[in-house]
Design a protein around this motif. Structure first.
Motif, PDB file in Angstrom:
ATOM      1  N   VAL A 161       0.850  -1.183   0.000  1.00 52.67           N
ATOM      2  CA  VAL A 161       0.000   0.000   0.000  1.00 52.67           C
ATOM      3  C   VAL A 161       0.889   1.238   0.000  1.00 52.67           C
ATOM      4  N   PHE A 162       0.645   2.089  -0.976  1.00 49.26           N
ATOM      5  CA  PHE A 162       1.405   3.342  -1.045  1.00 49.26           C
ATOM      6  C   PHE A 162       0.451   4.498  -0.860  1.00 49.26           C
ATOM      7  N   SER A 163       0.957   5.553  -0.280  1.00 49.41           N
ATOM      8  CA  SER A 163       0.076   6.704  -0.165  1.00 49.41           C
ATOM      9  C   SER A 163       0.753   7.892  -0.818  1.00 49.41           C
ATOM     10  N   ASN A 164      -0.067   8.613  -1.547  1.00 51.46           N
ATOM     11  CA  ASN A 164       0.435   9.832  -2.151  1.00 51.46           C
ATOM     12  C   ASN A 164       0.196  10.959  -1.165  1.00 51.46           C
ATOM     13  N   GLU A 165       1.253  11.688  -0.833  1.00 50.62           N
ATOM     14  CA  GLU A 165       1.104  12.668   0.244  1.00 50.62           C
ATOM     15  C   GLU A 165       0.579  14.002  -0.265  1.00 50.62           C
ATOM     16  N   VAL A 166       0.550  14.166  -1.571  1.00 49.76           N
ATOM     17  CA  VAL A 166       0.056  15.442  -2.083  1.00 49.76           C
ATOM     18  C   VAL A 166      -1.426  15.337  -2.404  1.00 49.76           C
ATOM     19  N   GLU A 167      -1.768  14.236  -3.065  1.00 46.68           N
ATOM     20  CA  GLU A 167      -3.184  14.028  -3.350  1.00 46.68           C
ATOM     21  C   GLU A 167      -3.691  12.893  -2.482  1.00 46.68           C
ATOM     22  N   ASP A 168      -4.952  12.939  -2.244  1.00 49.63           N
ATOM     23  CA  ASP A 168      -5.530  11.972  -1.312  1.00 49.63           C
ATOM     24  C   ASP A 168      -5.773  10.646  -2.022  1.00 49.63           C
ATOM     25  N   ILE A 169      -4.701   9.950  -2.352  1.00 52.57           N
ATOM     26  CA  ILE A 169      -4.854   8.705  -3.106  1.00 52.57           C
ATOM     27  C   ILE A 169      -3.967   7.620  -2.491  1.00 52.57           C
ATOM     28  N   PHE A 170      -4.521   6.414  -2.391  1.00 52.58           N
ATOM     29  CA  PHE A 170      -3.715   5.257  -1.990  1.00 52.58           C
ATOM     30  C   PHE A 170      -3.567   4.315  -3.169  1.00 52.58           C
ATOM     31  N   PHE A 171      -2.375   3.827  -3.348  1.00 52.40           N
ATOM     32  CA  PHE A 171      -2.157   2.826  -4.383  1.00 52.40           C
ATOM     33  C   PHE A 171      -1.990   1.488  -3.694  1.00 52.40           C
ATOM     34  N   ILE A 172      -2.772   0.495  -4.125  1.00 51.76           N
ATOM     35  CA  ILE A 172      -2.625  -0.833  -3.534  1.00 51.76           C
ATOM     36  C   ILE A 172      -2.186  -1.770  -4.646  1.00 51.76           C
ATOM     37  N   VAL A 173      -0.942  -2.194  -4.554  1.00 48.98           N
ATOM     38  CA  VAL A 173      -0.414  -3.083  -5.592  1.00 48.98           C
ATOM     39  C   VAL A 173      -0.537  -4.507  -5.082  1.00 48.98           C
ATOM     40  N   THR A 174      -1.339  -5.278  -5.752  1.00 50.82           N
ATOM     41  CA  THR A 174      -1.601  -6.631  -5.286  1.00 50.82           C
ATOM     42  C   THR A 174      -0.905  -7.627  -6.199  1.00 50.82           C
ATOM     43  N   SER A 175      -0.273  -8.598  -5.582  1.00 51.82           N
ATOM     44  CA  SER A 175       0.264  -9.685  -6.395  1.00 51.82           C
ATOM     45  C   SER A 175      -0.101 -10.981  -5.708  1.00 51.82           C
ATOM     46  N   VAL A 176      -0.336 -11.970  -6.492  1.00 50.95           N
ATOM     47  CA  VAL A 176      -0.737 -13.256  -5.916  1.00 50.95           C
ATOM     48  C   VAL A 176       0.414 -14.231  -6.069  1.00 50.95           C
ATOM     49  N   LEU A 177       0.769 -14.854  -4.949  1.00 53.09           N
ATOM     50  CA  LEU A 177       1.856 -15.822  -4.993  1.00 53.09           C
ATOM     51  C   LEU A 177       1.224 -17.188  -5.161  1.00 53.09           C
ATOM     52  N   SER A 178       1.339 -17.709  -6.338  1.00 57.71           N
ATOM     53  CA  SER A 178       0.583 -18.928  -6.600  1.00 57.71           C
ATOM     54  C   SER A 178       1.309 -20.182  -6.098  1.00 57.71           C
ATOM     55  N   ASN A 179       2.603 -20.065  -5.873  1.00 56.62           N
ATOM     56  CA  ASN A 179       3.336 -21.212  -5.323  1.00 56.62           C
ATOM     57  C   ASN A 179       2.970 -21.359  -3.854  1.00 56.62           C
ATOM     58  N   VAL A 180       2.062 -22.270  -3.569  1.00 53.89           N
ATOM     59  CA  VAL A 180       1.521 -22.362  -2.223  1.00 53.89           C
ATOM     60  C   VAL A 180       2.505 -23.023  -1.263  1.00 53.89           C
ATOM     61  N   ASP A 181       3.290 -23.939  -1.780  1.00 55.58           N
ATOM     62  CA  ASP A 181       4.171 -24.682  -0.877  1.00 55.58           C
ATOM     63  C   ASP A 181       5.360 -23.858  -0.421  1.00 55.58           C
ATOM     64  N   LYS A 182       5.914 -23.160  -1.347  1.00 55.99           N
ATOM     65  CA  LYS A 182       7.090 -22.369  -0.963  1.00 55.99           C
ATOM     66  C   LYS A 182       6.922 -20.951  -1.495  1.00 55.99           C
ATOM     67  N   PRO A 183       6.045 -20.202  -0.866  1.00 54.83           N
ATOM     68  CA  PRO A 183       5.738 -18.885  -1.420  1.00 54.83           C
ATOM     69  C   PRO A 183       6.902 -17.917  -1.247  1.00 54.83           C
ATOM     70  N   THR A 184       7.319 -17.350  -2.353  1.00 58.27           N
ATOM     71  CA  THR A 184       8.382 -16.336  -2.270  1.00 58.27           C
ATOM     72  C   THR A 184       8.021 -15.178  -3.191  1.00 58.27           C
ATOM     73  N   TYR A 185       8.652 -14.092  -2.932  1.00 59.89           N
ATOM     74  CA  TYR A 185       8.508 -12.922  -3.800  1.00 59.89           C
ATOM     75  C   TYR A 185       9.783 -12.116  -3.701  1.00 59.89           C
ATOM     76  N   PRO A 186      10.093 -11.331  -4.704  1.00 62.36           N
ATOM     77  CA  PRO A 186      11.342 -10.555  -4.636  1.00 62.36           C
ATOM     78  C   PRO A 186      11.244  -9.432  -3.590  1.00 62.36           C
ATOM     79  N   SER A 187      12.297  -9.321  -2.839  1.00 63.03           N
ATOM     80  CA  SER A 187      12.304  -8.283  -1.806  1.00 63.03           C
ATOM     81  C   SER A 187      12.511  -6.911  -2.437  1.00 63.03           C
TER      82      SER A 187
END
Lengths: 318, 511, 225, 591
Positions: D104-130
């Motif tokens: 979740v990102f918030s824009n401090e100038v305009e009243d907007i939140f950005f929610i970037v969603t990603s789904v980790l489909s590898n259920v057994d060993k879920p990873t994502y890039p840091s």
């Protein structure tokens, strides 16, 4: 008018009474000062006799001693207490007489205080807890500056009255004029700062704090419990009373009794108590109005005391 | 009988006239200041200031006549005391004040147009100008050494206010530096004054007996023989350090380049042209007393040392200076140094030269500042490397600037040559040969530095974007007057002035 | 001499008030300490007035008290209220606090030594206060040299001024009142002007170090045309 | 800023992002009027979008939310989430099973939140890039997620445990749905936490805590000191982890409200307000103006008493008894106002979903107005005397400096950010509740906007500036309360009898709420507590009255890392002061 050395039984009795008064009143003074602080902070505060209760309570408690400590930790409360008691024998408070009069040299007094501080520091190091070490290193930093300042302040007194013997000095001060000379004024100022530092008052140390990281004196005492703690607390109170009575009797000696007549002694005692309480009020007031100084600025204050003592000496030779 | 009556009437009329003159001289600037405060219109304010300075100048000329006749005037129970020496200072103050006020109309008008100052600042400037003039006029007229100190301190405070008319970092910085250094310096001067007073009232046998009039010049000079030499020596050292700070004598001159370069140009002219002389006047008075008490050697030597030091430090500073106004400020240090040195030389010609140099410097330096003010307004910079071809762009100002520059380094047809020549010749003819030779070396250094910068600025091809043309004609008038004096005084010294200087020299000779 | 003791006592008090000033770091503390110093000074002035039996000195004592112990501190505190705290606290003085304490002790000794060189005779006022006044002067200078922030230079100046006043008083038992009034007015005006300056410093400079920098240099690049 | 303009801005951003990342974005849609949701196809693509938002749109990472969506049976239930999107249902494919990760990102100038969603489909060993190497403030979030979900951020240099301590069994992730809340854990010391080692001659370690002298919460501090100078400090928290997020998943919406009040006892209003707002935004139900006014008053009262308490604490820690006792008196006065107006000294039980539980009567409002004016006067005098106590100011100045860079990098907020000149204030940047109607910049009676910014830039980030920020905020809060109270009173005066039964009108039953909510819908709720922004994210379950996931991020979580930087190069006895000047909550951190 030095008092004759051949002491009669009544003299010794009076000396002993003075000694007892010191021991008995010391915790009361602490209590009164705490009460004054509480009042200035708009608190009700604990009873002025609370220090007695604390000491009595501690006396009854078992001690918890770390397994790591050596005999120093166990013995140092006794050494501290007994060396403070010995000083109490030397310093007359309202009559210019003390049982160990002739031995009561100022340098010995400073030395005995130094001894007790030394053992307290040893004990603080002995428990090998982190806080003990911190407290000791800070205490060393402060005391290494305090002692020359104390010597300077008392040196002026000693030279002015031509003796280092506490009793002789006091017998002179009791007769000196009300207006003290400038050199004594400087050493009074220096000595006052030292009294504040030695008794752990607020610009130097905050005895009421619960924060281990900021403690100086309390950090060394942190590991003591039960009887040992009671002894250390009591000797701290006695030390405070002794230093303050030194200040009073050296620099503001009005009303100090020089003879053994009952009426004069009663007046002397009352005046002494009055002065002691007013000094206590002054110190408590300063404690309320000032925040604790940053650790590395404390030497500045002691340097002020040193400079003041030096100026006292300059004035002495003008 | 009747003759006696006529004499009495005559003398009382004279007294009345004198009192009237002195009081009016003092009060006119104050009145000007008040009027400026009341009328806040730009035009009116300018007219009032010019009128008040003109009037002061006129009155001063009238007073000059009396001084030439009577040699000295004491008024109001010895509160005011005027002799030829103070008359010279007074004359310089009112003259430079007059010229500066005319120049101010143009200069501040341009600043006003450019939006650098607004109405409020303009009024504040003219108030300050008038009061500054008032405090300076007081200095040579007061007989009381303590009050004279008060007046000099007051000049510091007012001039600080004038320097910080512009709210810029540099102006504030230099105002602060000036305030602190000058105040500390003047504290020393007060210590010196108190020591002199003490020497005057102190009698080794009797207790201290304070008396009001014992702090007066006249009284101190009378009793100078009976003063304790030790105390007089200490006192004079304090005086020369104290007033020397204000006079810009090295090494206490550090405030001077900053203050002179940051203040508005007319004020720079006044600071440099007369304020330094006012402070020097203080030193000279005590120099007289000190010479009367312990002989002239002690104070002479001090004056020579400090004077030479000033010239030396100024000369090398000028050589490496890049800012036009700072260069002029250092030149002031140099000239004050020369005057101090000349007074230290002693002897008729040296002192005559010193006084003449004082006058000449007070004429030339304002011209230089005025011209440089115009130039920096035109070029919008004070860096000398960026200023080129003044003569092509501003022919009249350029030529006047060149004349001023040539005069100040002491080239022959101009006035300063005369005074420098007198000082040097007397230096070589007396036993101050070493000092004089060192002085010559320093003067040569200054000559090189000054002429190089002068030529570089005056000639050459200017930047194209700068339009040629003069800025305002009133300023040309004021500068023209100064140029006229430079040329006239370079050729011959008018009779009354000669008499006045003679009288002033005699004051020194009598001791 | 009957006054000897009280005079020495007072001079000691004044010196204590002065050296206490030195360890202070913050401006309001300085002003407070200066106030106490001035109160002691006006008491001294009053005592000198009593000894010399001179009404002018009494008047000077009253003026000293009301001007320097009441008005000047008030002005200074008022003016500095809005100024950034950085301008008010001395964190890195050129001469450290401890050093200046030691140096000022030496200065006191020095001034006593110096005054003994001057033959003052039996004048009890001069012998007891002249050295003190000189040490005040020297300490004032020390403070001005040793401190970085502009405000503390004002305090240094004020100490110096106090020393000057005591100097005049002790040496000559009061120069005439009109001069003293003139000096007082100068001090007052000086304080007003310096407070205007301080105010401007407060909003012109971002940083206290700025004021000590050399004036901004003009670019001196030679341009080829 | 009105809803319309925000809508326009959002659609601008939407087209911008959509064009730039055409291939990697599956869906992009806005909801809850100021949230722009971006569903990316895979975590790597999501990282690119994140960097774009962080770098080019100058947004701050405000939270990272992980949810275990492995067992959501019918993806079609989630259609509520996408109801604004044009081509709705056809995109719901199977790949959305797994852990989903929201930045979740918030824009401090305009009243907007950005929610970037990603789904980790590898259920057994879920990873994502840091993203730590690019956005340092993510480090704690990533460690937390790895502890609680077993979802590993690849490339995060710090793989130590953050939340779970050594006694917790390995490979047991409490926030996964297959972890039963009733399960009893056998605790055994099976790990050793490795503190950072500082080595060198003369360097000592001082361990402090987790049990401290005095009545404070547990936290372990490990100092590496050289003499008195602190070379390094490492904090170890989570000694009182309460499992709030897991607990909430067993609760109904109304029960969770009570839970949210108790996240951190001294932020009760702010937290419950954030929670309520999340639900309200999700259900898009309008709230009565008076309710928002009462919420605002309570929130500001809470801010005042906490700031007063902090200043008192700072006085205590420097041994300045006078200041601390006087400040505590003022604090007590505010708490008595709290009690009179809401019945609770700590302002519990104010908020409810869709409104407030208490109605503050005009009598009480007048009383508040009176009292608060007196308190303002006392406070002003007290602050003046504190500022004139140089021994106090001397301790504060230059103590515990944090730089602007640290604040931005580590994403601190609240007082801690403002003390270093970073102007972050949720009330201003994302106005909610009654703050929307208040002109916050001009109500700051003492400072107008320009001089406020000047002041802001002059702040050095030391304890003194934290003290000053708190002082200004107390004054500001008093102004806000005065304004709000007079607004209510004015309105009351205008129509006396119409609004008298607000309370009855205000009640919103959960039955009616239910009709507004859709299964698996989610929303952000946020509020500015006295510590800073508190950010809640609620996702309702299939049964819309139950919570599926409740993510809480209080200001303390963001600000704790800063304290480690602040104490460096300070001396040991100054640590308590620095700690107090930060005024961080252990409880709000150890959820």
């Amino acid at each position: 008018m030095p008092i004759e050395t051949s002491a009669s039984v009544s003299d010794i009795l009076i000396g002993f009474i003075q000694f007892m008064i010191i021991i008995i009143l010391a915790p009361l003074l602490t209590g009164i000062m705490r009460k004054i602080k509480a009042i200035t902070q708009k608190r009700i505060g604990s009873s002025i006799f609370q220090t007695y209760f604390d000491i009595l309570k501690l006396m009854k408690k078992n001690e918890v001693i770390s397994q790591e400590v050596s005999w120093i930790f166990r013995f140092s409360p006794w050494i501290i207490f007994s060396s403070t008691l010995v000083v109490a024998f030397f310093i007359p408070i309202f009559v210019v007489y003390s049982p160990f009069g002739l031995g009561g040299d100022i340098i010995l007094v400073i030395g005995l205080f130094g001894l007790s501080r030394f053992f307290l520091m040893l004990a603080g190091l002995d428990v090998s807890s982190a806080f003990g070490g911190i407290g000791v290193s800070r205490e060393m930093m402060i005391s290494s500056l305090i002692e020359p300042a104390l010597f300077l302040a008392l040196f002026t007194v000693a030279v002015t009255y031509g003796s280092t013997n506490v009793e002789i000095i006091m017998s002179h001060t009791a007769e000196s004029s009300i207006l003290i000379s400038a050199s004594l004024l400087f050493s009074l100022f220096g000595f006052f700062i030292i009294v504040m530092a030695e008794t752990g008052k607020i610009p130097f140390d905050n005895p009421a704090t619960h924060l281990e990281l900021t403690m100086v004196h309390e950090a060394m005492v942190l590991e003591f419990s039960g009887k040992s703690l009671a002894l250390i607390e009591l000797s701290q109170s006695i030390k405070q009373l002794l230093l303050m009575s030194l200040l009073i009797n050296f620099f503001i000696p009005w009303g100090l009794s020089t003879s053994f007549s009952i009426s004069e002694m009663i007046v002397g005692l009352l005046v002494f108590l009055l002065k002691m309480v007013s000094l206590g009020i002054l110190i408590a007031y300063i404690e309320t109005k000032v925040a604790k100084w940053r650790l590395f600025r404390i030497p500045d204050l002691i340097f002020l005391s040193l400079a003041s003592g030096l100026m006292g000496i300059i004035f002495l030779f003008i | 009988m009747i003759r006696r009556l006529i004499d009495m009437i005559n003398s009382s009329i004279t007294l009345l006239l004198e009192s009237f003159l002195v009081i009016s001289i003092v009060l006119t600037p104050i009145l000007g200041g008040i009027l400026v405060t009341i009328f806040k219109k730009k035009k009116l304010v300018e007219i009032i200031s010019v009128l008040s300075t003109t009037f002061v100048l006129f009155l001063t000329f009238l007073l000059l006549l009396f001084i030439i006749d009577f040699k000295k005037i004491t008024l109001f129970n010895e509160f005011f005391y005027l002799d030829s020496l103070s008359m010279i200072i007074l004359l310089l103050i009112s003259f430079v004040g007059f010229v500066s006020s005319i120049y101010s109309v143009n200069y501040m008008g341009k600043q006003y147009q450019d939006g650098i100052v607004d109405d409020k600042h303009l009024v504040r400037y003219y108030q300050g100008f008038n009061i500054f003039l008032f405090t300076m006029l007081l200095v040579p007229m007061i007989n009381n050494a303590g009050l004279m100190w008060v007046a000099i301190e007051a000049t510091t405070l007012i001039s600080v206010l004038l320097i910080m008319i512009y709210v810029k970092e540099d102006a504030i910085r230099s105002a602060w530096k000036y305030l602190i250094i000058a105040t500390v310096g003047l504290s020393f001067a007060l210590i010196g004054t108190i020591f002199f007073y003490y020497a005057n009232i102190h009698d080794p046998l009797l207790q201290v007996q304070p008396e009001e009039d014992k702090i007066n010049w006249t009284n101190m000079l009378e009793n100078s023989k009976s003063m304790d030499p030790m105390i007089v020596k200490i006192a004079f050292i304090f005086i020369i350090i104290g007033y020397g700070t204000k006079a810009g004598i090295a090494p206490m001159h550090t405030w001077l380049p900053d203050a002179h370069s940051e203040s508005p140009t007319p004020i720079s002219a006044m600071l440099s042209g007369v304020l330094l002389n006012c402070a020097l006047y203080g030193i000279l008075r005590f120099h007289l007393i000190s010479s009367g008490s312990i002989g002239p050697e002690f104070s002479d030597n001090l004056l020579i040392i400090f004077g030479l030091l000033s010239v030396g430090i100024a000369s090398f500073s000028i050589l490496f200076q890049k800012d036009m106004k700072r260069m002029l400020a250092y030149s002031s240090v140099e000239n004050i140094g020369i005057v101090t040195l000349a007074f230290g030389f002693g002897g008729f010609i040296a002192i005559y030269g010193a006084i003449l140099h004082m006058i000449n410097h007070a004429i030339v330096k304002p011209l230089m500042f005025f011209a440089s003010g115009k130039i920096s307004q035109k070029y919008e910079t004070k860096a000398m490397s960026k200023i080129k071809g003044i003569i092509t762009i501003m022919p009249i100002t350029g030529i006047m600037f060149l004349i001023g520059g040539l005069a100040i380094v002491g080239l022959p047809p101009f006035n300063i040559f005369l005074s420098k020549f007198m000082i040097l010749s007397s230096g070589f003819s007396s036993d101050h040969i070493l000092a004089s030779s060192v002085l010559i070396i320093f003067l040569a250094v200054i000559f090189i530095g000054f002429i190089r910068n002068l030529v570089m600025m005056s000639f050459g091809k200017p930047k194209t974007q700068i339009k040629s043309g003069e800025l305002g004609y009133l300023s040309i008038v004021s500068m023209g007057m100064l140029v006229a004096f430079i040329i006239i005084l370079g050729i011959y010294i008018p009779g009354p002035l000669d008499i006045l200087i003679h009288d002033a020299v005699n004051i020194f000779q009598q001791i | 001499m009957m006054y000897n003791n009280i005079l020495i006592f007072l001079s000691g008090t004044l010196l204590i008030a002065t050296i206490v000033l030195i360890i202070k770091r913050e401006f309001s503390e300085w002003v407070q300490a200066y106030k106490y110093q001035t109160i002691v000074l006006s008491i001294i002035t009053g005592v000198i007035g009593y000894i010399t039996n001179n009404w002018e000195i009494y008047l000077a004592a009253i003026i000293t008290f009301s001007l320097k112990a009441v008005i000047v501190p008030k002005i200074l505190i008022k003016v500095t209220e809005k100024i950034n705290y950085d301008f008010k606290i001395e964190t890195k003085p050129y001469i450290s606090t401890r050093m200046s304490l030691v140096v000022s002790t030496i200065l006191v000794a020095l001034s006593y030594f110096l005054t003994q060189q001057i033959h003052l005779g039996e004048d009890v006022i001069a012998t007891s206060f002249l050295p003190v006044s000189i040490s005040l002067l020297l300490i004032g200078l020390l403070v001005m040299i040793g401190r970085k922030i502009a405000l503390n230079q004002i305090v240094g100046l004020l100490i110096l001024e106090n020393g000057l006043f005591l100097f005049a008083l002790s040496l000559t038992h009061g120069i005439s009142l009109i001069i003293e009034i003139g000096i007082f007015i100068d001090i007052l005006v000086g304080i007003v002007i310096s407070s205007i300056l301080i105010h401007r410093i407060g909003y012109t400079f971002d940083n206290i170090d700025d004021i000590h920098q050399k004036p901004a240099s003009i670019e001196y690049t030679e341009e080829d045309d | 800023m009105t809803h319309d303009t925000i809508g326009k801005k959002i659609s601008d951003y939407k087209s911008l992002i959509f064009e730039k990342f055409n291939g990697s974005i599956e869906k992009i849609y806005n909801k809850n009027y100021n949230e722009l949701c971006i569903l990316t196809s895979n975590p790597e693509a999501s990282t690119k979008v994140i960097y774009f938002i962080y770098d080019n749109l100058k947004c701050r990472l405000v939270t990272m939310i992980c949810t275990d969506e492995r067992y959501i049976e019918n993806r079609l239930d989630r259609k509520g989430e996408y109801n604004n999107f044009k081509n709705e249902i056809d995109l719901m494919d199977k790949s959305h099973n797994g852990f989903s990760l929201r930045h979740v990102f918030s824009n401090e100038v305009e009243d907007i939140f950005f929610i970037v969603t990603s789904v980790l489909s590898n259920v057994d060993k879920p990873t994502y890039p840091s993203i730590v190497s690019h956005i340092p403030s993510a480090v704690y979030y990533e460690r937390e997620i790895s502890d609680m979900f077993g979802v590993i951020a690849q490339g995060n240099p710090d793989t130590r445990k953050l939340v779970l301590h050594e006694q917790w069994p390995v490979n047991l992730f409490p926030l996964r749905k297959d972890f039963d809340i009733k399960r009893r854990i056998k605790r055994r010391l099976n790990d050793h936490y490795e503190y950072l080692k500082v080595e060198g001659e003369g360097i000592c370690e001082i361990p402090v805590g987790p049990v401290h002298a005095g009545i404070i919460e547990p936290g372990h501090f490990r100092f590496s000191v050289y003499g008195e100078n602190i070379v390094n400090l490492e904090t170890r928290l989570y000694y009182t982890h309460k499992g709030i997020e897991k607990l909430a998943e067993t609760m109904t919406l109304s029960e969770a409200l009570l839970l949210s009040e108790r996240i951190s006892g001294d932020e009760s209003v702010a937290n419950s307000m954030a929670y309520c707002q999340a639900i309200e935004r999700m259900a898009s139900i309008p709230i009565r103006k008076k309710a928002t006014q009462i919420r605002t008053i309570c929130a500001e009262l809470e801010r005042i008493w906490n700031h007063l308490g902090t200043i008192a604490g700072m006085c205590t820690d420097v041994g300045f008894a006078y200041g601390s006792s006087r400040m505590n008196i003022l604090k007590e006065k505010i708490m008595r106002i709290n009690e009179k107006s809401s019945g609770s000294r700590l302002l519990f039980g104010i908020n409810r979903i869709g409104g407030v539980k208490v109605d503050i009567k005009p009598v009480i409002l007048h009383l508040i107005l009176d009292e608060i004016t007196h308190i303002r006067q006392d406070f002003d005098n007290l602050v003046k005397s504190l500022q004139n106590t140089s021994s106090f100011m001397d301790r504060l100045k230059g103590t515990g400096i944090i730089s602007n860079k640290d604040v931005l990098g580590l994403g601190a907020n609240g007082v801690i950010a403002r003390c270093a000149g970073v102007d972050v204030d949720t009330r201003k940047n994302h106005p909610y509740s009654y703050y929307r109607y208040l002109d916050l910049e001009n109500i700051q009676g003492i400072i107008d906007k320009i001089s406020y910014e000047v002041e802001l830039n002059k702040r050095k980030g030391d304890a003194l500036s934290r003290f000053e920020v708190r002082v200004i905020e107390i004054k500001h809060s008093i102004d806000i309360i005065q304004k709000t109270v007079t607004d209510i009173l004015d309105k009351n005066a205008k129509n006396d009898n119409i609004d008298s039964d607000v309370n009855n009108d205000d009640i919103l039953f959960f039955d009616s709420l239910k009709s507004h909510l859709k299964p698996y819908d989610s929303a952000l709720g946020y509020a500015e507590s006295h510590r800073g922004q508190t950010m809640h994210w609620v996702m309702v379950g299939k049964d819309t009255n139950r919570i599926f996931r409740y993510k809480i991020r209080t200001a303390s979580f963001c600000n704790w890392p800063l304290i480690e930087l602040a104490v460096q190069n300070n001396i040991v006895p100054d640590f308590p002061l620095i700690n107090k000047s930060f005024d961080l909550s252990y409880s709000g951190n150890d959820l």
